[in-house]
Design an enzyme around this catalytic site. Structure first.
Site, mmCIF file in Angstrom:
data_model
loop_
_atom_site.group_PDB
_atom_site.id
_atom_site.type_symbol
_atom_site.label_atom_id
_atom_site.label_comp_id
_atom_site.label_asym_id
_atom_site.label_seq_id
_atom_site.Cartn_x
_atom_site.Cartn_y
_atom_site.Cartn_z
ATOM 1 N N ARG A 75 0.845 -1.185 0.000
ATOM 2 C CA ARG A 75 0.000 0.000 0.000
ATOM 3 C C ARG A 75 0.886 1.244 0.000
ATOM 4 O O ARG A 75 1.742 1.408 0.868
ATOM 5 C CB ARG A 75 -0.895 0.001 1.247
ATOM 6 C CG ARG A 75 -1.755 1.248 1.342
ATOM 7 C CD ARG A 75 -2.496 1.349 2.663
ATOM 8 N NE ARG A 75 -3.119 2.679 2.735
ATOM 9 C CZ ARG A 75 -3.183 3.419 3.830
ATOM 10 N NH1 ARG A 75 -2.674 2.981 4.973
ATOM 11 N NH2 ARG A 75 -3.748 4.607 3.792
ATOM 12 N N HIS A 119 -3.043 10.969 1.088
ATOM 13 C CA HIS A 119 -2.472 10.691 2.403
ATOM 14 C C HIS A 119 -1.891 11.997 2.953
ATOM 15 O O HIS A 119 -0.697 12.120 3.212
ATOM 16 C CB HIS A 119 -1.396 9.598 2.307
ATOM 17 C CG HIS A 119 -1.102 8.928 3.611
ATOM 18 N ND1 HIS A 119 -1.103 7.549 3.771
ATOM 19 C CD2 HIS A 119 -0.778 9.424 4.827
ATOM 20 C CE1 HIS A 119 -0.783 7.240 5.025
ATOM 21 N NE2 HIS A 119 -0.575 8.376 5.682
ATOM 22 N N GLU A 165 -7.222 8.290 6.722
ATOM 23 C CA GLU A 165 -7.441 8.916 8.020
ATOM 24 C C GLU A 165 -7.917 10.372 7.931
ATOM 25 O O GLU A 165 -7.224 11.307 8.341
ATOM 26 C CB GLU A 165 -6.162 8.857 8.867
ATOM 27 C CG GLU A 165 -5.684 7.466 9.155
ATOM 28 C CD GLU A 165 -4.465 7.408 10.065
ATOM 29 O OE1 GLU A 165 -4.065 6.293 10.425
ATOM 30 O OE2 GLU A 165 -3.924 8.480 10.426
ATOM 31 N N ASN A 294 -6.997 1.656 10.175
ATOM 32 C CA ASN A 294 -5.678 1.835 10.774
ATOM 33 C C ASN A 294 -5.852 1.836 12.288
ATOM 34 O O ASN A 294 -6.648 2.619 12.822
ATOM 35 C CB ASN A 294 -5.045 3.163 10.338
ATOM 36 C CG ASN A 294 -4.752 3.213 8.857
ATOM 37 O OD1 ASN A 294 -4.843 2.212 8.143
ATOM 38 N ND2 ASN A 294 -4.395 4.387 8.367
ATOM 39 N N TYR A 296 -3.787 1.445 16.222
ATOM 40 C CA TYR A 296 -2.502 1.440 16.912
ATOM 41 C C TYR A 296 -2.579 1.224 18.422
ATOM 42 O O TYR A 296 -1.665 0.648 19.001
ATOM 43 C CB TYR A 296 -1.757 2.758 16.646
ATOM 44 C CG TYR A 296 -1.216 2.869 15.248
ATOM 45 C CD1 TYR A 296 0.008 2.306 14.904
ATOM 46 C CD2 TYR A 296 -1.940 3.517 14.250
ATOM 47 C CE1 TYR A 296 0.501 2.393 13.617
ATOM 48 C CE2 TYR A 296 -1.453 3.616 12.960
ATOM 49 C CZ TYR A 296 -0.229 3.052 12.643
ATOM 50 O OH TYR A 296 0.262 3.136 11.359
ATOM 51 N N GLU A 369 -3.119 -0.288 8.249
ATOM 52 C CA GLU A 369 -1.952 0.099 9.042
ATOM 53 C C GLU A 369 -2.064 -0.482 10.441
ATOM 54 O O GLU A 369 -3.125 -0.408 11.061
ATOM 55 C CB GLU A 369 -1.827 1.629 9.196
ATOM 56 C CG GLU A 369 -1.390 2.391 7.982
ATOM 57 C CD GLU A 369 -1.246 3.892 8.262
ATOM 58 O OE1 GLU A 369 -0.942 4.262 9.425
ATOM 59 O OE2 GLU A 369 -1.442 4.676 7.328
#
Length: 462
Positions: A75, A119, A165, A294, A296, A369
């Site tokens: 990606r 992005h 995002e 994504n 985290y 991600e």
């Protein structure tokens, strides 16, 4: 052995401004991130993406390293100002040539390109001349740019992500000023988010009407979200956690699946939020062929109470957005933290995947991600023996496996990041890569995590 379903897609991810460099080469014009990083005090150590990892000149070497890992997809994002330098109008053929070479090189090695159109690096001219994401007409610029990409690359690219995002573009860029364009406001994030969602809807409409029938690809959006775990079993804390998830993810995902913003947000901040037209509602609803995620970290979440003693409370404001949610965030003492200060909580990943599956009808999900920056990786030997990253990946990918076992329709996982790179406002101080990069010489070396990931892809599990 945790074995994944047949056809599960393993990959890695990057973004154009973070790795390409060649910021003023072959016709590329500045983006908002060029301007932001060159503004004193905005980025650690005055770092910029001018050179980054020089992927623009070293893409063949990078594809060879991807091949060593055995990944099925890569990606990456396209630099809008490399393809259309002014953001609108004339196309830069040198930019098209670079991405054609990259796409063809990936396919020659059996690696599927997953392309993100945006992005965060908006052409600077659109920011200066048209007010960027705050302008209602930005959706027309997005559609013009997307059309060029579909026309030039869509015969080979079968996986498109419209936006990465939008939460960060709107809140970090227009709420607290930590990202480009560096604006601070209580209301602008709602406007920027609204225009990004409108842009997404019109990009997808264009693709589905004019390109998807012939090219046969899929298109979606990637949103980010941390898990919000209730601090206690009280109804108030559970409602606070739900509210936190709706502000974090529902804000951007509900319009795509339901054609409207979450009711909680409309009740609390509806006066700040622009309204979609009937046409936009129709275009938005169902406008993603997959759910890009994504993820985290995880935070404990509770109902705000000035008389309540909450350990490890996170105190922060961002132009009203966090205050607007009416939640208190905190963490457990024993949770390990990454170099970003993010909590390592693998079960939060499983819970988030299950929440998405329940709320949005169990769509096909791709984690686009997930990864970590760990302390001490400026030192080459410490970085190459990155056992803490391996443990992180084992934990989070293990949580993905549990989610699949529990019925979640998870189709793929892309590790952030393929290599150390320019980490936005942190500059080169934070290293997320599976490959270590010497930013002076450009040398790349696989870390232990890259070798572990290669075994994972080979065995489709660990």
């Amino acid at each position: 052995m945790k074995t994944f379903p047949d056809g599960f897609l393993w990959g890695t991810a990057t973004a154009s401004y973070q790795i390409e460099g060649a910021a003023d080469k072959d016709g590329r014009a500045p983006s908002t991130w060029d301007a932001f990083s060159h503004t004193p005090g905005r980025v650690n150590n005055g770092d910029t993406g001018d050179h980054a990892c020089d992927h623009y000149h070293r893409w063949e070497e990078d594809i060879a390293l991807m091949k060593q890992m055995g990944i099925g997809c890569y990606r990456f994002s396209i630099s809008w100002s490399r393809v259309i330098p002014a953001g609108t109008g004339e196309v830069n053929e040198k930019g098209i040539e670079f991405y054609n070479k990259l796409i063809d090189g990936l396919l020659a090695q059996g690696i599927e390109p997953w392309v993100t159109l945006f992005h965060w690096d908006l052409p600077l001219s659109l920011q200066i001349e048209e007010d960027g994401l705050l302008s209602p007409t930005i959706k027309d610029r997005f559609v013009e740019y997307a059309r060029v990409c579909f026309e030039r690359f869509g015969d080979r690219v079968k996986n498109w992500i419209t936006l990465n995002e939008p939460m960060c573009s709107s809140i970090l860029g227009h709420g607290i000023g930590a990202h480009a364009p560096g604006r601070v406001s209580e209301t602008e994030p709602y406007v920027a988010a609204h225009n990004l969602l409108r842009s997404h809807a019109y990009i997808v409409d264009l693709y589905r009407r004019e390109f998807q029938p012939k090219q046969g690809g899929q298109i979606g959006i990637t949103n980010n979200c941390d898990w919000r775990e209730p601090l206690t079993d009280s109804i108030a804390d559970k409602e606070a956690a739900q509210r936190g998830l709706e502000f974090f993810l529902g804000w951007y995902a509900d319009p795509v699946y339901f054609g409207k913003y979450p009711d909680t947000m409309l009740e609390l901040v509806g006066h700040k939020m622009p309204k979609f037209t009937d046409e936009e509602v129709a275009l938005l609803r169902g406008s993603s062929d997959f759910f890009g995620l994504n993820h985290y970290t995880t935070m404990l979440t509770s109902e705000p109470d000035p008389d309540r003693d909450v350990k490890n409370q996170i105190v922060r404001g961002n132009g009203g957005i966090f205050d607007d949610q009416h939640i208190t965030l905190s963490r457990e003492d024993e949770w390990e933290q990454t170099d970003m200060g993010w909590n390592v909580v693998p079960w939060g990943c499983r819970k988030l995947l299950e929440w998405i599956a329940e709320r949005y009808g169990n769509p096909p999900i791709y984690i686009t991600e997930n990864g970590c920056a760990m302390p001490g990786e400026d030192d080459r030997e410490t970085a190459l023996n990155d056992t803490r990253r391996v443990a992180f990946l084992e934990g989070y990918i293990g949580a993905c496996h549990e989610a699949i076992q529990n019925g979640v329709n998870l189709k793929g996982y892309m590790c952030w990041s393929f290599m150390d790179n320019f980490e936005w406002a942190f500059g080169y101080d934070r290293r997320f890569g599976l490959h270590w990069v010497d930013f002076e010489t450009g040398e790349r070396q696989p870390k232990a995590s890259a070798k572990w990931y290669a075994e994972l892809t080979k065995n489709n599990g660990f």
